[in-house]
Motif scaffolding. Structure first.
Motif, PDB file in Angstrom:
ATOM      1  N   GLY A 116      -1.141  -0.527  33.483  1.00 26.65           N
ATOM      2  CA  GLY A 116      -0.071  -1.318  33.396  1.00 26.65           C
ATOM      3  C   GLY A 116      -0.377  -2.273  32.358  1.00 26.65           C
ATOM      4  N   ASN A 117       0.266  -3.386  32.212  1.00 22.30           N
ATOM      5  CA  ASN A 117       0.258  -4.510  31.364  1.00 22.30           C
ATOM      6  C   ASN A 117      -0.974  -4.802  30.728  1.00 22.30           C
ATOM      7  OD1 ASN A 117       3.002  -4.730  31.137  1.00 22.30           O
ATOM      8  ND2 ASN A 117       2.838  -5.816  33.202  1.00 22.30           N
ATOM      9  N   LEU A 118      -1.910  -5.211  31.666  1.00 21.56           N
ATOM     10  CA  LEU A 118      -3.016  -5.593  31.252  1.00 21.56           C
ATOM     11  C   LEU A 118      -4.034  -4.519  30.757  1.00 21.56           C
ATOM     12  CD1 LEU A 118      -5.250  -8.059  31.130  1.00 21.56           C
ATOM     13  CD2 LEU A 118      -5.753  -7.463  33.479  1.00 21.56           C
ATOM     14  N   ASP A 122      -3.916   6.295  36.319  1.00 20.85           N
ATOM     15  CA  ASP A 122      -2.987   5.247  36.903  1.00 20.85           C
ATOM     16  C   ASP A 122      -2.316   6.209  38.211  1.00 20.85           C
ATOM     17  OD1 ASP A 122      -1.800   2.559  35.857  1.00 20.85           O
ATOM     18  OD2 ASP A 122      -0.413   3.844  37.591  1.00 20.85           O
ATOM     19  N   LEU A 154       3.631   6.643  34.364  1.00 15.57           N
ATOM     20  CA  LEU A 154       2.749   6.461  33.204  1.00 15.57           C
ATOM     21  C   LEU A 154       1.857   7.597  33.051  1.00 15.57           C
ATOM     22  CD1 LEU A 154       1.812   2.818  34.233  1.00 15.57           C
ATOM     23  CD2 LEU A 154       3.609   3.354  32.780  1.00 15.57           C
ATOM     24  N   CYS A 182      -8.163  -2.663  36.554  1.00 12.46           N
ATOM     25  CA  CYS A 182      -6.703  -3.383  36.298  1.00 12.46           C
ATOM     26  C   CYS A 182      -5.673  -3.059  37.220  1.00 12.46           C
ATOM     27  CB  CYS A 182      -6.297  -3.186  34.690  1.00 12.46           C
ATOM     28  SG  CYS A 182      -7.572  -3.887  33.579  1.00 12.46           S
ATOM     29  N   ILE A 183      -6.108  -2.843  38.413  1.00  9.32           N
ATOM     30  CA  ILE A 183      -5.168  -2.506  39.496  1.00  9.32           C
ATOM     31  C   ILE A 183      -4.913  -3.617  40.263  1.00  9.32           C
ATOM     32  CG2 ILE A 183      -5.663  -0.104  39.244  1.00  9.32           C
ATOM     33  CD1 ILE A 183      -7.850  -0.412  41.559  1.00  9.32           C
ATOM     34  N   PRO A 184      -3.983  -3.309  41.318  1.00 12.08           N
ATOM     35  CA  PRO A 184      -3.523  -4.607  42.244  1.00 12.08           C
ATOM     36  C   PRO A 184      -4.826  -4.746  43.250  1.00 12.08           C
ATOM     37  CG  PRO A 184      -2.019  -3.146  42.266  1.00 12.08           C
ATOM     38  CD  PRO A 184      -2.893  -2.318  41.459  1.00 12.08           C
ATOM     39  N   GLU A 231     -10.935   1.559  46.046  1.00 11.71           N
ATOM     40  CA  GLU A 231     -11.175   2.346  44.749  1.00 11.71           C
ATOM     41  C   GLU A 231     -12.611   2.264  44.369  1.00 11.71           C
ATOM     42  OE1 GLU A 231      -9.497   4.549  43.845  1.00 11.71           O
ATOM     43  OE2 GLU A 231      -7.568   4.138  44.304  1.00 11.71           O
ATOM     44  N   PHE A 242     -10.710  -7.235  36.831  1.00 12.80           N
ATOM     45  CA  PHE A 242      -9.842  -7.981  36.553  1.00 12.80           C
ATOM     46  C   PHE A 242      -8.956  -8.454  37.659  1.00 12.80           C
ATOM     47  CE2 PHE A 242      -9.832  -8.834  32.070  1.00 12.80           C
ATOM     48  CZ  PHE A 242     -10.892  -7.903  31.557  1.00 12.80           C
ATOM     49  N   VAL A 261     -13.705 -11.062  35.644  1.00 11.62           N
ATOM     50  CA  VAL A 261     -13.078 -12.065  34.613  1.00 11.62           C
ATOM     51  C   VAL A 261     -11.628 -12.561  35.288  1.00 11.62           C
ATOM     52  CG1 VAL A 261     -11.789 -11.905  32.409  1.00 11.62           C
ATOM     53  CG2 VAL A 261     -13.543 -10.344  33.050  1.00 11.62           C
ATOM     54  N   LEU A 292      -8.993 -15.005  33.696  1.00 13.49           N
ATOM     55  CA  LEU A 292      -8.233 -15.656  32.671  1.00 13.49           C
ATOM     56  C   LEU A 292      -7.839 -16.952  32.956  1.00 13.49           C
ATOM     57  CD1 LEU A 292      -6.596 -12.813  30.725  1.00 13.49           C
ATOM     58  CD2 LEU A 292      -8.948 -13.843  30.156  1.00 13.49           C
TER      59      LEU A 292
HETATM   60  P1  NAI Z   1       0.660  -3.912  36.501  1.00  9.76           P
HETATM   61  O1  NAI Z   1       1.449  -3.698  37.749  1.00  9.76           O
HETATM   62  O2  NAI Z   1       1.416  -3.910  35.279  1.00  9.76           O
HETATM   63  O3  NAI Z   1      -0.257  -2.826  36.377  1.00  9.76           O
HETATM   64  C1  NAI Z   1      -1.231  -2.433  37.469  1.00  9.76           C
HETATM   65  C2  NAI Z   1      -1.263  -0.809  37.466  1.00  9.76           C
HETATM   66  O4  NAI Z   1      -2.162  -0.348  38.369  1.00  9.76           O
HETATM   67  C3  NAI Z   1       0.243  -0.008  37.782  1.00  9.76           C
HETATM   68  O5  NAI Z   1       0.460   0.743  36.676  1.00  9.76           O
HETATM   69  C4  NAI Z   1      -0.025   0.771  38.977  1.00  9.76           C
HETATM   70  O6  NAI Z   1       0.542   1.826  39.106  1.00  9.76           O
HETATM   71  C5  NAI Z   1      -1.424   0.881  38.748  1.00  9.76           C
HETATM   72  N1  NAI Z   1      -2.401   1.288  39.966  1.00  9.76           N
HETATM   73  C6  NAI Z   1      -2.036   0.599  41.245  1.00  9.76           C
HETATM   74  N2  NAI Z   1      -3.044   1.228  42.226  1.00  9.76           N
HETATM   75  C7  NAI Z   1      -3.826   1.809  41.510  1.00  9.76           C
HETATM   76  C8  NAI Z   1      -4.616   3.007  41.916  1.00  9.76           C
HETATM   77  N3  NAI Z   1      -5.279   2.989  43.140  1.00  9.76           N
HETATM   78  N4  NAI Z   1      -5.436   3.620  40.968  1.00  9.76           N
HETATM   79  C9  NAI Z   1      -4.978   3.547  39.686  1.00  9.76           C
HETATM   80  N5  NAI Z   1      -4.032   2.971  39.284  1.00  9.76           N
HETATM   81  C10 NAI Z   1      -3.364   2.155  39.958  1.00  9.76           C
HETATM   82  O7  NAI Z   1      -0.293  -5.175  36.354  1.00  9.76           O
HETATM   83  P2  NAI Z   1      -1.132  -6.020  35.496  1.00  9.76           P
HETATM   84  O8  NAI Z   1      -0.159  -7.099  35.065  1.00  9.76           O
HETATM   85  O9  NAI Z   1      -1.549  -4.980  34.713  1.00  9.76           O
HETATM   86  O10 NAI Z   1      -2.201  -6.577  36.059  1.00  9.76           O
HETATM   87  C11 NAI Z   1      -3.333  -5.687  36.697  1.00  9.76           C
HETATM   88  C12 NAI Z   1      -4.023  -6.346  37.631  1.00  9.76           C
HETATM   89  O11 NAI Z   1      -4.866  -7.557  36.879  1.00  9.76           O
HETATM   90  C13 NAI Z   1      -3.540  -7.117  38.663  1.00  9.76           C
HETATM   91  O12 NAI Z   1      -4.522  -6.958  39.930  1.00  9.76           O
HETATM   92  C14 NAI Z   1      -3.454  -8.634  38.236  1.00  9.76           C
HETATM   93  O13 NAI Z   1      -3.492  -9.531  39.121  1.00  9.76           O
HETATM   94  C15 NAI Z   1      -4.875  -8.528  37.465  1.00  9.76           C
HETATM   95  N6  NAI Z   1      -4.794  -9.680  36.304  1.00  9.76           N
HETATM   96  C16 NAI Z   1      -6.113 -10.293  36.070  1.00  9.76           C
HETATM   97  C17 NAI Z   1      -6.064 -11.259  35.240  1.00  9.76           C
HETATM   98  C18 NAI Z   1      -7.273 -11.761  35.200  1.00  9.76           C
HETATM   99  O14 NAI Z   1      -7.518 -12.839  34.175  1.00  9.76           O
HETATM  100  N7  NAI Z   1      -8.486 -11.499  35.822  1.00  9.76           N
HETATM  101  C19 NAI Z   1      -4.894 -11.451  34.209  1.00  9.76           C
HETATM  102  C20 NAI Z   1      -3.994 -10.796  34.481  1.00  9.76           C
HETATM  103  C21 NAI Z   1      -3.826  -9.797  35.509  1.00  9.76           C
END
Ligand code: NAI
Length: 212
Positions: free
Chosen positions: A92-94, A116, A121, A152-154, A161, A176, A193, A195
């Motif tokens: 995803g984004n991160l 993913d 994707l 970088c998953i929810p 996982e 993350f 991590v 942020l």
């Molecule tokens: P996003 O929604 O853009 O990407 C998450 C991706 O994970 C999606 O593409 C989704 O299809 C995929 N996904 C879901 N379940 C999965 C699985 N079991 N196996 C493989 N892929 C799977 O979210 P974003 O913005 O990229 O954030 C990702 C994670 O990072 C979230 O948990 C968010 O809270 C966290 N985050 C943490 C930060 C930090 O500083 N620690 C900063 C920003 C986000």
């Protein structure tokens, strides 16, 4: 000196020393005194001497530190002389931002696979890699033997996982997800991590200096 004997707080400072010494090397420095390095890094010379004394006799009275030698030694302690195969879960984004912008090879890792769960994707190119379906992880791991993973998953998916990934041979997580990875397996390394914590620290610094 063994890694175990170096305190966690010194280890936390090593990446910064490594980065500064790399900049010095690139700028033609062959040696540097602890005083000069301290000035550049905003530390004290005695702190630097104490830290470096943890892993050997790098400094010489009146000579200072050999920049390349010291950087090499810190790199070895950090494991940067190896290339640990690493996979990314979540494109995803991160995940995409990390995969595109982090220089894994200079940090001791080789990003070898991206996975993913979203079929939209799967097949997408990120740098030299193509996003794979998460169902392919097990066979990928048995073939390619990655030992580290980026999460970088929810948060909700993380626990499930993680257990699977450990059973596939993953022993280190760059996490993350905000899921508190209380993994009981004692050989597993975790770097969480947040942020947002860094931003909160900035808020503290701003507000505490306001009061001065
Ligand atoms: P996003 O929604 O853009 O990407 C998450 C991706 O994970 C999606 O593409 C989704 O299809 C995929 N996904 C879901 N379940 C999965 C699985 N079991 N196996 C493989 N892929 C799977 O979210 P974003 O913005 O990229 O954030 C990702 C994670 O990072 C979230 O948990 C968010 O809270 C966290 N985050 C943490 C930060 C930090 O500083 N620690 C900063 C920003 C986000």
């Amino acid at each position: 000196m063994s890694k175990n004997a170096i305190s966690n707080s010194v280890i936390r400072r090593l990446p910064r020393y490594y980065r500064f010494l790399g900049d010095l090397e690139a700028n033609g420095y062959v040696r540097i005194s602890s005083r000069e390095l301290a000035e550049k890094m905003g530390l004290t010379a005695s702190q630097i001497r104490q830290d470096f004394n943890c892993f050997g006799e790098f400094g010489q009275q009146g000579y200072g530190y050999n920049v390349t030698g010291l950087r090499g030694e810190i790199g070895k302690i950090l494991g940067l002389d190896k290339q640990t195969p690493m996979i990314l879960l979540g494109a995803g984004n991160l995940g995409r931002a990390l995969a595109s912008h982090i220089d894994f090879r200079n940090r001791g890792f080789d990003l070898v696979g991206i996975f993913d769960a979203n079929p939209d994707l799967v097949g997408m190119k990120i740098g030299e890699l193509t996003v794979m379906d998460v169902s392919a992880i097990e066979s990928f791991c048995s073939e390619n033997k990655p030992t580290a993973a980026i999460l970088c998953i929810p948060r909700e998916s993380a626990e499930k996982e993680v257990e699977k990934l450990i059973s596939y041979g993953i022993r280190a997580f760059w996490n993350f997800t905000h899921y508190d990875l209380r993994v009981t397996h004692k050989d597993v390394a975790v770097e969480n991590v947040h942020l947002g914590d860094s931003l909160t620290t900035l808020s503290y610094c701003l507000n505490s200096s306001d009061e001065k």
